[in-house]
Design an enzyme around this catalytic site. Structure first.
Site, short mmCIF file in Angstrom:
data_model
loop_
_atom_site.label_atom_id
_atom_site.label_comp_id
_atom_site.label_asym_id
_atom_site.label_seq_id
_atom_site.Cartn_x
_atom_site.Cartn_y
_atom_site.Cartn_z
N ASP A 263 26.52 -22.22 -24.52
CA ASP A 263 27.65 -21.30 -24.67
C ASP A 263 28.18 -20.97 -23.28
O ASP A 263 27.65 -20.10 -22.59
CB ASP A 263 27.22 -20.01 -25.36
N ARG A 271 26.28 -18.88 -19.19
CA ARG A 271 24.84 -19.08 -18.99
C ARG A 271 24.48 -19.61 -17.61
O ARG A 271 23.34 -19.50 -17.20
CB ARG A 271 24.30 -20.08 -20.03
N ARG A 331 36.25 -12.01 -25.97
CA ARG A 331 35.92 -13.44 -26.07
C ARG A 331 37.09 -14.22 -26.68
O ARG A 331 37.13 -15.45 -26.58
CB ARG A 331 34.68 -13.63 -26.94
N LYS A 361 35.12 -22.40 -32.41
CA LYS A 361 34.44 -21.45 -33.29
C LYS A 361 35.32 -20.23 -33.52
O LYS A 361 36.24 -19.98 -32.74
CB LYS A 361 33.09 -21.05 -32.69
N HIS A 362 35.09 -19.47 -34.62
CA HIS A 362 34.08 -19.59 -35.67
C HIS A 362 34.84 -19.77 -36.98
O HIS A 362 35.43 -18.81 -37.46
CB HIS A 362 33.21 -18.35 -35.75
N HIS A 374 25.59 -11.22 -36.27
CA HIS A 374 24.22 -11.25 -35.77
C HIS A 374 23.37 -10.21 -36.51
O HIS A 374 22.15 -10.32 -36.57
CB HIS A 374 24.18 -10.94 -34.27
N ASP A 458 26.84 -21.81 -36.99
CA ASP A 458 26.47 -20.79 -36.02
C ASP A 458 24.95 -20.63 -36.11
O ASP A 458 24.29 -21.22 -36.97
CB ASP A 458 27.20 -19.48 -36.32
#
Length: 719
Positions: A263, A271, A331, A361-362, A374, A458
């Protein structure tokens, strides 16, 4: 196997394929002779495992009760073996080296290769001269040091297994070279096929961060035949270590390379330490420049590719139309479907041009939710007409432009699929999320929208899936619905076994698995994963020229500076400006954030004789510090929570105090730019769309009068 160590790899390989087996006492007996019946059994298990024997006896000396009758019957029917003129088969007779060459050449339809066969002095007039020559010319069988082949010598179980292994690996290599994926899949076991459909995360092993290829990774790669892995920041120390890690992972993968994904959206989700620190998607939305979005994606892809990564789970095509969205927010590019579409297509193009797969995504859209998937199961109760005009718009455009991977959302869309199931969590009736919905994935995405690429889920560790549907049941249901790759199963070994069993019991169709694996292999080939790889030393030598390069940093700065947006102004001329000699107080809830802003202010305003202080919102001395200030930067950060439920009181208190004292100030929005909905009477404010250094430095430059704010707010401020 103490006397046949040379054959151990082949024996294990064929045993894992289910082709050869040991005896009841746990021994393989590698030096034992292979009979004609056993040879037929090995080949039938490999080539025709699902076929059934003829009911009529094929050979006079092989009764229907003979232990290997099934295999001998199937082998005869498919032309693999033949009997003798008297109608017998001689099932218990040892098979010779010549017969083995003939049997394997016939079974795999081998043709002559280009290696020399001149040294086999005792085969020229033998009945099996041609198949021996074929096997030898492809490097699949050899002679002895004295130049003979000894065609009539019997073959041990170890030797036969080695010969079969060589042929299978030879055929797989030929299929890969020809990009004949149907043929390659025909040589893949069910375990190998469903392994391609799994992409677990490897953040930890035995409680420690995984930064090298350890025994746990080796075991999982081999036992589950994994097709990919997702990399997180815990797996990364620096660029050199990550490049070594990805190189070593591929070396361990075998003949089908791994998809290594990450990601790297930019902004709040990234990351890679030390790489280019891009300002994020909403900053790009504020800049509104499609060429900048493409440049940002291209440099991201260049850095990921240099680090040995092939898939970026980006861009986010969700339209952040709901300020209360707790997980998407900045985002997203925007709340405007057209702007999201424009910048999304540019981002896809930039990643693809760099040689990295863009996984958008998504699907079908996560922008208008108030539940984080989540943590729970969101439901989007829009009409189909609304979905078509808003949520689906960028995905339709992406499909039309050739996007090759789409990530599903763990969100229910009743307008497309209103089916419910009983929750395993509490027994309630829950709707089926898109990830598990055949109506959404096969019906809408593949059928109506015509998408032909790879569908990836996901993360399966998210509670929207884990709580209600059960770990293994959800994995199988997703594959049945049309998911090609299961991302981050909670237990990859358990997920792998569940998929294998589903294929064997018929609940997951072999044809469906074949189609998924073929799509995955085709995409791996398109992005060069089957091509010869650069040496590790070459990869490491190129890192400094790519990762965090000056050219990339320049793009980072340009985006951040073009994104800065005026939220509030006293006279429409921009925010209050810092003046030379000012005492500037940075007020923030987070001390580290305040120190970062203080450092940037001191450096950027080094010629202005500024004095700076930090005030932590809520502490007893805050008002005293504010009272002594000539100028106040009131930093605000809201993300990963519901904006309408966020505690804005600290920020509101600062603004009220500054207004009452007629102070110059700027509310500096570092997160989702929704302060103007919840903080009253803000008279001077900027949005920079991220608390990372490129964003905040651009905001500081505007407040110092060094930069003109040109960004346009990319979201609508409506509750």
């Amino acid at each position: 196997m103490q006397y046949s160590k040379w054959a151990e790899d082949s024996i294990n390989y064929m045993a894992n394929r289910g082709t050869v087996a040991g005896y009841g006492n746990g021994q393989f007996k590698p030096e034992g002779r292979v009979t004609r019946a056993q040879a037929a059994a090995f080949l039938v298990r490999e080539l025709y495992p699902e076929q059934q024997p003829d009911t009529k006896q094929t050979y006079s000396d092989v009764s229907t009760s003979y232990p290997f009758y099934r295999e001998i019957s199937i082998a005869a029917r498919n032309g693999l073996t033949g009997g003798f003129p008297d109608g017998t088969f001689h099932p218990d007779a040892p098979i010779t080296r010549a017969e083995t060459a003939a049997l394997l050449t016939r079974a795999y339809e081998l043709t002559n290769g280009n290696q020399s066969t001149a040294g086999l002095s005792d085969t020229a007039t033998h009945w099996a001269a041609e198949p021996i020559r074929t096997m030898s010319s492809n490097g699949l069988i050899g002679g002895y040091s004295d130049g003979t082949f000894r065609p009539n010598q019997s073959v041990s179980r170890a030797e036969f297994t080695v010969f079969m292994t060589r042929v299978i690996r030879f055929e797989r290599a030929a299929a890969i070279e020809a990009h004949d994926w149907d043929k390659l899949i025909s040589y893949m076991t069910v375990s190998e096929q469903v392994g391609q459909m799994l992409m677990p995360d490897i953040r930890q092993y035995n409680g420690k961060a995984t930064t090298t290829v350890n025994d746990g990774i080796k075991s999982n790669l081999h036992d589950q035949n994994l097709g990919g892995l997702i990399i997180f920041d815990k797996n990364i120390i620096d660029a050199k270590q990550l490049t070594t890690f990805t190189h070593d992972l591929q070396a361990e993968a075998g003949d089908i390379p791994l998809f290594l994904g990450i990601d790297q959206e930019g902004g709040v989700v990234k990351r890679i330490p030390g790489g280019t620190n891009l300002p994020g998607q909403m900053a790009l939305g504020a800049a509104g420049d499609a060429s900048l979005a493409e440049a940002a994606a291209r440099l991201t892809g260049e850095e990921l590719k240099a680090l040995g990564l092939q898939v970026n789970f980006a861009p986010v095509l969700d339209i952040n139309s709901n300020p209360d969205n707790p997980i998407i927010g900045m985002r997203s590019f925007s709340s405007n479907p057209d702007l999201v579409t424009k910048l999304g297509l540019s981002t896809i193009r930039g990643l693809q041009q760099s040689g990295v797969v863009a996984a958008v995504k998504h699907f079908p859209g996560h922008g208008d939710t108030t539940v984080d998937s989540h943590l729970g199961l969101p439901v989007l109760n829009h009409t189909r007409e609304r979905l078509d005009s808003v949520e689906l718009k960028p995905f339709k455009a992406a499909i039309g432009s050739g996007v090759e991977m789409i990530m599903t959302a763990h969100i229910a869309f009743p307008a497309v699929d209103n089916d419910h199931v009983t929750s395993l969590k509490d027994g309630s009736s829950v709707p089926i999320p898109a990830t598990l919905s055949k109506k959404v994935l096969t019906g809408l995405l593949r059928g109506e929208l015509g998408y032909e690429g790879v569908i990836i889920s996901d993360a399966f560790t998210m509670e929207a899936i884990a709580d209600h549907f059960g770990e293994n049941q959800a994995v199988v249901r997703a594959a049945q619905a049309g998911v090609d790759i299961i991302l981050m199963p909670q237990d990859s070994a358990s997920a792998h076994q569940a998929l294998v069993q589903a294929v064997k019991n018929g609940s997951l169709l072999e044809a469906s698995v074949h189609d998924s694996v073929k799509r995955i292999l085709e995409l791996k080939a398109k992005y060069g994963l089957f091509d010869p790889q650069e040496s590790l030393s070459t990869q490491l030598g190129a890192l400094s020229k790519v990762v965090g390069s000056n050219a990339h940093r320049a793009v980072e700065t340009e985006i951040a500076e073009k994104a800065v947006t005026v939220l509030a102004s006293r006279n429409s001329a921009g925010p209050d400006l810092i003046q030379a000699g000012d005492r500037v107080v940075i007020a923030a809830a987070d001390e580290e954030q305040a120190k970062q802003l203080q450092k940037q202010l001191t450096q950027a305003g080094s010629s202005m004789s500024l004095k700076t202080d930090i005030a932590i919102i809520g502490q007893a001395n805050t008002n005293a510090l504010l009272n002594n200030a000539d100028y106040v930067i009131a930093a605000s950060y809201q993300f990963r929570n519901v904006a309408s439920q966020f505690d804005w009181s600290g920020t509101q208190g600062i603004i009220d105090y500054l207004n009452g004292k007629s102070k110059r100030y700027a509310l500096l929005s570092l997160g989702n730019p929704y302060e103007m909905l919840y903080v009253d009477d803000v008279r001077s404010g900027l949005a920079v769309y991220g608390k990372q250094e490129p964003n905040t430095l651009a905001g500081i430059k505007v407040l110092l009068g060094q930069l003109e704010p040109k960004g346009v707010l990319p979201v609508t401020l409506e509750q």
